[in-house]
Design an enzyme around this catalytic site. Structure first.
Site, PDB file in Angstrom:
ATOM      1  N   ASP A 105       0.841  -1.188   0.000  1.00 50.56           N
ATOM      2  CA  ASP A 105       0.000   0.000   0.000  1.00 50.56           C
ATOM      3  C   ASP A 105       0.883   1.247   0.000  1.00 50.56           C
ATOM      4  OD1 ASP A 105      -2.887   0.618   0.136  1.00 50.56           O
ATOM      5  OD2 ASP A 105      -2.959  -1.153   1.410  1.00 50.56           O
ATOM      6  N   ASP A 215      -3.367   4.529  -2.326  1.00 49.05           N
ATOM      7  CA  ASP A 215      -4.528   5.005  -1.592  1.00 49.05           C
ATOM      8  C   ASP A 215      -4.887   6.422  -2.040  1.00 49.05           C
ATOM      9  OD1 ASP A 215      -6.271   4.389   0.832  1.00 49.05           O
ATOM     10  OD2 ASP A 215      -5.391   6.275   1.492  1.00 49.05           O
ATOM     11  N   HIS A 350     -10.367  -4.517   1.852  1.00 48.60           N
ATOM     12  CA  HIS A 350     -10.403  -4.138   3.269  1.00 48.60           C
ATOM     13  C   HIS A 350     -11.404  -3.026   3.555  1.00 48.60           C
ATOM     14  CE1 HIS A 350      -7.958  -1.122   1.365  1.00 48.60           C
ATOM     15  NE2 HIS A 350      -8.119  -0.347   2.418  1.00 48.60           N
TER      16      HIS A 350
END
Length: 591
Positions: A105, A215, A350
């Protein structure tokens, strides 16, 4: 770093299946109740056995874990309960030895308020890092005063409340588009960008990383005049501001610069989140080959179909299959050659509750066939695919008996539930409380963050110690056959269906990975029928899906009726190529 990156085609170009691991909940190797890197390393043979080609590891960095690791305090260190920097290197090397690529990430719109950069920034207004974050004085009133103290604008943070937090030490507000503990970095400052490229990107690529899931990739550029958001919720102090928090005036410039200064020197695959970007032209401006920015994107519209992103982000909404089909077709456009882009599809991650509970049925009698229905849908789509941990065994949402206040841990859930309770009490509206509860039970992120179910033991085999207490509650469905051990040797299990589907996807790559998607019977609210046609037109797969608990009529599209009889590739209920679709049946016919 690869020396011949430019000499060979990108490894992801023809579609890759990525398996997302949520590290805290995947496998605990030392019995402390928290998943860790050695636990993941021990399960690499299992991941390879599925037929996936890459791993996306959720945030493993040093963090106070206010937002489960999306609040990073040191990009070059590992969260101690997960392991060490050496463990991380072993993970990268071992993944490669198993033929798996690995992605991390990349969370650089914001950091933790415990990060050294922010700690310096808030010391005083003259600090060299003061301009690394968005600091603003209170808004002036019409007389030029500041009383009462008011934030610079009316933006609502994604997790509720104002997007601005007051700092007593320096008497100014700082911007946090997510939680108050996640100050937004000021990308307008070149020094910030260079620090990010050095600490968060090249540091890991130099260690052999294959790419990043990025992200909130389109949030870096802010509208630095910080205008008020339109008032869409008149009785709310803070207004949803998604369109003002994304796709700012320098968004493309920043991502293109990061690619040029960091990504392009490596064989790097980048999956960027693009919230609040529903228009095809805007998406292509980030992911087409001409854009020179991202490899592909995670789209949000389909996954937000059953809940609102407005006043209460987890409030359930009725959804129609016709909209599900329309949004699927929209995403599949990105695989068409004329757009010079790359499609990516998913049903879980998630940030999403379990797809069986949301889009099919988690009733005991329908769970397995529902999971196979959704697997068929996902793994016959063109481009790349993300599978989330536990999806391959058909994991479902938490039970209705879970106490929201005691057992739900996600920051968004906690803040949303608090707002719903406050508004229900203020407006004497008990129905709001009940609707809020139902929404959280259906769509909260907590459902996907429970421990991976490896077997039917007390803690689902998640921890090496039977008496270990996992950091969050284990679901009871592990005792009902939703676990790896129970499904491993069952040829009809969800797990082995995923394995067969992944093998079929590779065997018929020309149709399922690279084929053209065409939707049929668009307005039907019970079934989804589409074809996948190879680029040379020589082969066609017909995919028929029944999204209901009742048998449904099924007709072969007229475009295929002149072809020779198709071959039933499979049916999830053991049926044939003709006749009604049984409850939640998936049927694929190859012409």
């Amino acid at each position: 770093m690869s020396e011949d990156v430019g000499a060979r085609p990108a490894w992801w170009k023809e579609g890759v299946v990525v398996y997302q691991v949520y590290p805290a909940s995947f496998k605990d190797s030392n019995g402390d109740g928290i998943g860790d890197l050695p636990g993941l390393i021990s399960k690499l043979p299992y991941l390879r056995s599925l037929g996936v080609e890459a791993i996306w590891l959720g945030p493993h960095y040093a963090s106070p874990r206010k937002d489960e690791g999306y609040d990073i305090s040191d990009y070059k260190s590992v969260y101690e309960p997960f392991g060490t920097l050496d463990d991380c290197q072993v993970l990268i090397d071992e993944a490669h030895s198993h033929g798996l690529k690995i992605l991390f990430d990349l969370v650089v719109n914001h950091c933790s308020d415990q990060h050294e950069w922010f700690q310096e920034s808030r010391k005083d207004k003259a600090n060299p890092k003061r301009d690394w974050f968005h600091w603003k004085p209170p808004k002036m009133d019409e007389n030029g005063g500041m009383s009462p103290r008011v934030p610079p604008n009316n933006w609502r943070a994604e997790f509720g409340g104002s997007a601005w937090a007051w700092d007593d030490a320096t008497d100014e507000y700082y911007l946090h588009t997510f939680d108050v503990s996640q100050p937004d970095l000021k990308w307008e400052n070149p020094a910030v960008r260079q620090a990010i490229y050095h600490d968060a990107v090249r540091f890991w690529l130099d260690r052999g990383l294959d790419g990043f899931r990025i992200d909130t990739a389109n949030r870096y550029s802010k509208y630095t005049d910080f205008p008020d958001a339109p008032v869409t919720e008149p009785d709310m102090l803070w207004q949803p501001a998604g369109q003002l928090m994304t796709n700012g005036p320098r968004s493309h410039e920043y991502i293109q610069e990061m690619r040029k200064e960091a990504f392009d020197a490596y064989d790097c695959f980048t999956i960027g989140e693009l919230p609040s970007t529903p228009v095809l032209e805007n998406i292509l401006s980030y992911i087409s080959s001409e854009a020179k920015a991202l490899s592909c994107t995670i789209l949000f519209d389909l996954m937000e179909l059953d809940h609102t992103d407005g006043r209460y982000p987890l409030m359930a909404l009725p959804w129609k299959l016709s909209d599900f089909k329309r949004l699927t077709a929209f995403g599949q456009q990105l695989a068409e050659p004329q757009y010079a882009a790359h499609a990516l599809s998913y049903l879980e991650n998630h940030d999403q509750a379990r797809s069986v509970s949301r889009f099919a049925s988690d009733a005991l009698e329908h769970r397995t066939v529902s999971a196979k229905l959704l697997a068929t849908y996902l793994l016959t789509l063109s481009g790349s695919i993300i599978i989330y941990q536990g999806q391959e065994i058909g994991m479902i949402n938490a039970g209705k008996d879970w106490d929201i206040e005691a057992e739900y841990k996600d920051l968004c859930t906690i803040n949303t539930w608090r707002e719903i309770k406050e508004d229900a009490e203020k407006n004497s509206d008990p129905s709001l409380l009940e609707r809020g509860r139902e929404g959280i039970q259906l769509t909260a992120r907590d459902h996907s963050r429970t421990p991976m179910q490896w077997d039917s033991s007390h803690n689902a085999g998640f921890s090496t110690k039977e008496d270990a207490k996992p950091w969050t509650r284990v679901m009871e469905s592990n005792k009902e056959g939703i676990n790896v051990a129970a499904q491993e040797d069952d040829p009809e299990s969800t797990l082995n269906f995923y394995r067969r589907m992944l093998a079929l996807r590779k065997e018929h790559k020309d149709v399922f990975v690279l084929g053209k998607f065409d939707l049929h019977d668009k307005e039907n609210e019970q079934t989804m029928i589409y074809t996948k046609t190879s680029q040379d037109g020589s082969r066609v797969a017909l995919v028929a899906l029944n999204f209901t608990s009742e048998p449904q009529a099924f007709d072969v599209p007229s475009s295929l009726k002149d072809k020779s009889t198709g071959k039933l590739l499979f049916s999830t209920v053991g049926g044939n190529s003709e006749g009604e679709l049984e409850a939640y049946e998936a049927r694929v016919i190859l012409y």
